[in-house]
Design a protein around this motif. Structure first.
Motif, PDB file in Angstrom:
ATOM      1  N   ALA A  56     -54.735  11.820  80.766  1.00 31.36           N
ATOM      2  CA  ALA A  56     -53.572  11.313  80.037  1.00 31.36           C
ATOM      3  C   ALA A  56     -53.567  11.820  78.599  1.00 31.36           C
ATOM      4  O   ALA A  56     -54.608  12.193  78.063  1.00 31.36           O
ATOM      5  CB  ALA A  56     -53.597   9.789  80.041  1.00 31.36           C
ATOM      6  N   ALA A  57     -52.390  11.803  78.018  1.00 38.82           N
ATOM      7  CA  ALA A  57     -52.271  12.189  76.606  1.00 38.82           C
ATOM      8  C   ALA A  57     -51.288  11.252  75.926  1.00 38.82           C
ATOM      9  O   ALA A  57     -50.224  10.936  76.470  1.00 38.82           O
ATOM     10  CB  ALA A  57     -51.766  13.631  76.504  1.00 38.82           C
ATOM     11  N   LEU A  58     -51.660  10.778  74.728  1.00 38.48           N
ATOM     12  CA  LEU A  58     -50.705   9.991  73.940  1.00 38.48           C
ATOM     13  C   LEU A  58     -49.812  10.984  73.213  1.00 38.48           C
ATOM     14  O   LEU A  58     -50.212  11.551  72.195  1.00 38.48           O
ATOM     15  CB  LEU A  58     -51.470   9.119  72.936  1.00 38.48           C
ATOM     16  CG  LEU A  58     -52.016   7.802  73.455  1.00 38.48           C
ATOM     17  CD1 LEU A  58     -52.972   7.180  72.452  1.00 38.48           C
ATOM     18  CD2 LEU A  58     -50.872   6.831  73.769  1.00 38.48           C
ATOM     19  N   THR A  59     -48.630  11.211  73.735  1.00 39.25           N
ATOM     20  CA  THR A  59     -47.762  12.190  73.081  1.00 39.25           C
ATOM     21  C   THR A  59     -47.033  11.569  71.895  1.00 39.25           C
ATOM     22  O   THR A  59     -46.467  12.275  71.082  1.00 39.25           O
ATOM     23  CB  THR A  59     -46.760  12.815  74.076  1.00 39.25           C
ATOM     24  OG1 THR A  59     -45.999  11.770  74.681  1.00 39.25           O
ATOM     25  CG2 THR A  59     -47.484  13.608  75.150  1.00 39.25           C
ATOM     26  N   LEU A  60     -47.018  10.241  71.812  1.00 36.06           N
ATOM     27  CA  LEU A  60     -46.612   9.574  70.573  1.00 36.06           C
ATOM     28  C   LEU A  60     -47.655   8.500  70.304  1.00 36.06           C
ATOM     29  O   LEU A  60     -47.804   7.543  71.062  1.00 36.06           O
ATOM     30  CB  LEU A  60     -45.208   8.966  70.699  1.00 36.06           C
ATOM     31  CG  LEU A  60     -44.647   8.403  69.387  1.00 36.06           C
ATOM     32  CD1 LEU A  60     -44.428   9.504  68.353  1.00 36.06           C
ATOM     33  CD2 LEU A  60     -43.353   7.640  69.630  1.00 36.06           C
ATOM     34  N   ALA A  61     -48.401   8.665  69.222  1.00 32.08           N
ATOM     35  CA  ALA A  61     -49.539   7.809  68.906  1.00 32.08           C
ATOM     36  C   ALA A  61     -49.071   6.527  68.214  1.00 32.08           C
ATOM     37  O   ALA A  61     -47.906   6.401  67.859  1.00 32.08           O
ATOM     38  CB  ALA A  61     -50.482   8.598  67.994  1.00 32.08           C
ATOM     39  N   PRO A  62     -49.991   5.559  67.997  1.00 31.48           N
ATOM     40  CA  PRO A  62     -49.617   4.351  67.274  1.00 31.48           C
ATOM     41  C   PRO A  62     -48.932   4.695  65.948  1.00 31.48           C
ATOM     42  O   PRO A  62     -49.291   5.674  65.304  1.00 31.48           O
ATOM     43  CB  PRO A  62     -50.964   3.663  67.005  1.00 31.48           C
ATOM     44  CG  PRO A  62     -51.870   4.143  68.072  1.00 31.48           C
ATOM     45  CD  PRO A  62     -51.407   5.527  68.423  1.00 31.48           C
ATOM     46  N   GLY A  63     -47.956   3.890  65.565  1.00 34.44           N
ATOM     47  CA  GLY A  63     -47.242   4.123  64.317  1.00 34.44           C
ATOM     48  C   GLY A  63     -45.737   4.008  64.481  1.00 34.44           C
ATOM     49  O   GLY A  63     -45.005   3.860  63.511  1.00 34.44           O
ATOM     50  N   ASP A  64     -45.258   4.065  65.711  1.00 36.89           N
ATOM     51  CA  ASP A  64     -43.811   3.926  65.951  1.00 36.89           C
ATOM     52  C   ASP A  64     -43.580   2.558  66.605  1.00 36.89           C
ATOM     53  O   ASP A  64     -44.461   1.711  66.622  1.00 36.89           O
ATOM     54  CB  ASP A  64     -43.319   5.089  66.837  1.00 36.89           C
ATOM     55  CG  ASP A  64     -41.907   5.512  66.468  1.00 36.89           C
ATOM     56  OD1 ASP A  64     -40.988   4.705  66.689  1.00 36.89           O
ATOM     57  OD2 ASP A  64     -41.727   6.625  65.947  1.00 36.89           O
ATOM     58  N   ASP A  65     -42.402   2.307  67.155  1.00 34.01           N
ATOM     59  CA  ASP A  65     -42.153   1.020  67.806  1.00 34.01           C
ATOM     60  C   ASP A  65     -42.988   0.865  69.070  1.00 34.01           C
ATOM     61  O   ASP A  65     -43.271  -0.249  69.499  1.00 34.01           O
ATOM     62  CB  ASP A  65     -40.665   0.872  68.163  1.00 34.01           C
ATOM     63  CG  ASP A  65     -39.820   0.714  66.916  1.00 34.01           C
ATOM     64  OD1 ASP A  65     -39.891  -0.347  66.304  1.00 34.01           O
ATOM     65  OD2 ASP A  65     -39.133   1.681  66.542  1.00 34.01           O
ATOM     66  N   ALA A  66     -43.348   1.950  69.692  1.00 37.35           N
ATOM     67  CA  ALA A  66     -44.160   1.923  70.905  1.00 37.35           C
ATOM     68  C   ALA A  66     -44.860   3.277  71.011  1.00 37.35           C
ATOM     69  O   ALA A  66     -44.493   4.230  70.314  1.00 37.35           O
ATOM     70  CB  ALA A  66     -43.279   1.682  72.130  1.00 37.35           C
ATOM     71  N   ALA A  67     -45.861   3.344  71.878  1.00 38.07           N
ATOM     72  CA  ALA A  67     -46.554   4.618  72.096  1.00 38.07           C
ATOM     73  C   ALA A  67     -46.010   5.267  73.367  1.00 38.07           C
ATOM     74  O   ALA A  67     -45.527   4.573  74.266  1.00 38.07           O
ATOM     75  CB  ALA A  67     -48.052   4.373  72.234  1.00 38.07           C
ATOM     76  N   VAL A  68     -46.092   6.585  73.454  1.00 38.45           N
ATOM     77  CA  VAL A  68     -45.706   7.289  74.680  1.00 38.45           C
ATOM     78  C   VAL A  68     -46.967   7.893  75.289  1.00 38.45           C
ATOM     79  O   VAL A  68     -47.696   8.631  74.619  1.00 38.45           O
ATOM     80  CB  VAL A  68     -44.667   8.391  74.411  1.00 38.45           C
ATOM     81  CG1 VAL A  68     -44.321   9.121  75.713  1.00 38.45           C
ATOM     82  CG2 VAL A  68     -43.405   7.798  73.783  1.00 38.45           C
TER      83      VAL A  68
END
Ligand SMILES: Nc1ncnc2c1ncn2[C@@H]1O[C@H](COP(=O)(O)OP(=O)(O)O)[C@@H](O)[C@H]1O
Ligand SMILES: Cc1ncc(C[n+]2csc(CCOP(=O)(O)OP(=O)(O)O)c2C)c(N)n1
Ligand SMILES: [Mg+2]
Length: 380
Positions: A56-68
């Protein structure tokens, strides 16, 4: 697979607050506030919040409304969106807001609706479709079973609303503690080829808009805290915006379709949250005081019910709009020429970083306002 209109892989650090973590080791969370605590956490997490593994890869890391999270697969990789939020007794709601006989099912339902709203609104702000909720309940042993029944009816009501129909309740956890605390984890999915709506894309010249009028939840909170009976339809509407919010859950996708360049959900108030878009996008925001005053006028009945003078009422209603929080509307930026989706209201524009006399302020609002929005950690 169709190609994304904007990159699906913003750099994992792209939306992380830029303030550096405080270095005084004796400082408390109450002294430093939410953003500084988050900086410490993200710094400490290091590449645990970004480095991909084989699975898996976090393509959007913590810091936004949610992670991807992208799950590696032989076929097209699936992208799920993850967020979690807690509601605590006396921090987010008070039993005393309900009459004694309503502290069972009626209060449970309201807390269920609010917990769902908080989390589903974060998924909406990513333009993701909710598919599952996990529910962790910490309950004092005196909690009525009827409260629990009411809570699950509230959750059920929330996931039957437009935009959440695909959401299922996947389980949770039970524990005991001195006050009610509810933590929901929400899982959403992004349709193949759809980029998430993130905080990082606002560009100078963009219009800034909200998905609906602001301030009702803040006005409702003031009425509840004053013990007002909210005995008119208008005041009851404001109270309900606070105790049992029902956010729109299709506005994220609508905003993306209309060309939104950035977006986030409004939980901590427009001033604070606009500052977060500004920081994440490395721009500044100018809020339009006339537009905000126009929204504030709709809240004058609450100010009158609280016995405020006309001058106090003007200031207080503007404070509810700009800093009240818990409105769960979407805040989004759009190209100057874009037509805003139906129901959206323009509240300002995006400025170049540091391009006028206001210097480095992230959020510019003519006219002073003595409230910067909500911080759940800073000592009040
Ligand atoms: N304890 C934590 N550990 C790691 N990341 C966190 C923690 N608390 C908050 N975050 C992350 O910080 C960002 C902002 O959090 P928060 O202010 O709670 O957002 P929201 O208003 O959308 O709930 C989110 O991406 C969230 O996942
Ligand atoms: C008893 C009580 N005091 C104050 C508030 C106001 N309040 C509580 S949380 C909050 C803002 C958002 O909360 P947070 O938990 O930070 O949500 P997130 O930003 O994580 O979505 C506000 C305005 C309230 N709802 N109830
Ligand atoms: Mg949160």
């Amino acid at each position: 697979m169709p190609t994304d209109p904007v990159p699906t892989h913003p750099t994992p650090t792209g939306s992380v607050p830029t303030d550096t973590a405080p270095t005084d080791p004796a400082m408390s969370v109450g002294e430093s506030g939410e953003d500084a605590v988050l900086s410490v956490i993200l710094e400490e997490l290091g590449d645990l919040r970004s480095a991909a593994t084989d699975l898996a890869a976090l393509t959007l890391a913590p810091g936004d409304d949610a992670a991807v999270l992208e799950l590696t697969d032989d076929g097209a990789p699936a992208r799920i969106v993850l967020t979690t939020d807690t509601l605590s007794q006396d921090q987010d709601f008070r039993p005393s807001w309900w009459a004694q006989q309503d502290q069972g099912a009626a209060m449970g339902r309201a807390v269920g609706l609010k917990a769902a709203a908080q989390n589903l609104s974060d998924l909406n702000a990513m333009a993701a479709t909710p598919v599952a909720l996990l529910v962790s309940l910490t309950l004092p042993e005196s909690t009525a079973l009827d409260w629990v029944r009411g809570f699950y009816r509230g959750l059920a009501e929330a996931v039957r609303r437009e935009g959440a129909e695909h959401c299922r309740i996947a389980g949770g956890d039970l524990g005991s503690g001195p006050g009610v605390s509810v933590t929901l984890t929400a899982v959403g999915r992004l349709p193949a080829g759809r980029a998430p709506l993130v905080r990082t894309g606002a560009r100078p010249g963009d219009q800034l808009a909200v998905s609906g009028p602001l301030g009702a939840a803040g006005a409702g909170l003031a009425l509840l805290e004053a013990g007002h009976p909210c005995d008119s339809a208008e005041l009851a509407r404001l109270r309900d915006a606070q105790i049992a919010p029902a956010p729109q859950l299709t506005t994220g996708a609508q905003a993306l379709a209309a060309g939104a360049t950035a977006g986030m959900d409004l939980s901590d108030g427009l001033l604070r949250d606009a500052g977060r878009i500004a920081r994440a996008s490395a721009v500044r925001v100018r809020l339009d005081e006339d537009a905000l005053n126009h929204q504030a006028a709709a809240l004058l009945p609450a100010a009158a019910a609280l016995g405020l003078t006309p001058a106090e009422a003007r200031a207080q209603t503007l404070r509810w709009v700009a800093a009240g929080g818990e409105d769960y509307e979407l805040l989004a930026s759009f190209p100057a020429e874009a037509a805003l989706p139906e129901g959206f209201l323009k509240v300002g524009e995006i400025l170049e970083p540091g391009s006028d006399a206001d210097g480095a302020r992230e959020v510019v609002l003519t006219g002073a306002i003595d409230d910067q929005g909500w911080d759940s950690l800073r000592r009040r």
